[in-house]
Design a protein around this motif. Sequence first.
Motif, PDB file in Angstrom:
ATOM      1  N   ALA A 164       4.848  -0.691  -2.708  1.00 35.11           N
ATOM      2  CA  ALA A 164       3.918  -1.598  -2.529  1.00 35.11           C
ATOM      3  C   ALA A 164       4.152  -2.985  -2.708  1.00 35.11           C
ATOM      4  CB  ALA A 164       2.528  -1.108  -3.375  1.00 35.11           C
ATOM      5  N   GLY A 180       0.843  -1.211   0.023  1.00 29.73           N
ATOM      6  CA  GLY A 180      -0.178  -0.062  -0.008  1.00 29.73           C
ATOM      7  C   GLY A 180       0.580   1.249   0.036  1.00 29.73           C
ATOM      8  N   THR A 183      -0.261   2.758   6.347  1.00 27.53           N
ATOM      9  CA  THR A 183       0.580   1.468   5.889  1.00 27.53           C
ATOM     10  C   THR A 183       1.371   0.801   6.707  1.00 27.53           C
ATOM     11  OG1 THR A 183       2.182   2.948   4.869  1.00 27.53           O
ATOM     12  CG2 THR A 183       0.427   2.673   3.359  1.00 27.53           C
TER      13      THR A 183
END
Length: 328
Positions: free
Chosen positions: A234, A207, A261
């Motif tokens: 990510a 993310g 995240t």
Amino acid sequence: MSTIEHDKAAGLSTGAVARLLGVAPTTVRSWDQRYGLGPDAHTSGRHRRWTDVDIARLERMCTLTMTGVPPAEAARIARDGARLPPVPAAARKRPRPVRSRTGAGLQLGDARRECKGLARASLRLDAPAVDDLLAAAIADHGLVTAWQEVIMPTLQAVGRKWETSGEKYVEVEHFLSWHVSGALRRSTPPVPAGQGAEVTLLACVPGETHTLPLEALAAALAEQGLPVRMFGAAMPTQALVEAVRRTGPAAIGLWSQSRTTASRPLAQHVAAMEWGVRGARRHPLVLTLGPGWAGQAVTGLPRPPGLAEALAVLRTAATDDARRPVTR
């Protein structure tokens, strides 16, 4: 008179003036040849020196061309303005706000002089000048100092301007980030594993898309001859686990820009991974990197505050023969 005093009295070199203005040295020479904007005084030797008066004239030329005035007309106005009092050298040591085409400024505070030139070139979207200035900063100061004292302050100034101006400067931030990424890659060649140091694995957590600080760390490791595997933005959890199993790294850096995240369970899982023969199994040192881990500290895992500190920890891990044995 000392050598330093003599140099100050003699003025700046063409390269130093170009970095101050945020243009390529060839641009400064072209303005001299085409429009007569060279130094007023002629010195002996091959290298011309630029005084306060000369630099003030070039600064006016930059300001005029950034607002759309044709170069020939801008040069004429700049030459007429040369009779104005020059900006004292002491005043230029504290960079003034850099003005864009719309007149809005980037506040750079007490940053290095190179930041001013880099900001000006970025506002003009001048790709060749930005590349030249980034390469010069890395060559002159080394990658870590260039990142901490030139690149980051300029990126932060652009980011602050973007946040407070209704997203009018998004293109400048993207432009500068892209060129910084390219400069980091060009500054250091890949380092193969098996040359006396074990590999470091760097990845953004799932993310997370902000990769630039991690790219700077990868380049800094390579600059010191330490092998590194960079996986970028990510990284999916299963892919990260598989990469760790395949490489058996000495250390892993997990970057998180935002608290949304950062994942404590992921960091703990990776830190607990083991490999090797029975009785001599090992596991990696995991670093939690980036502001996203603030308030999400993982017990036993280091969280270096900056590039230099992270580099020091990873250098020790990569060159430590007694790497993280698992005790039973």
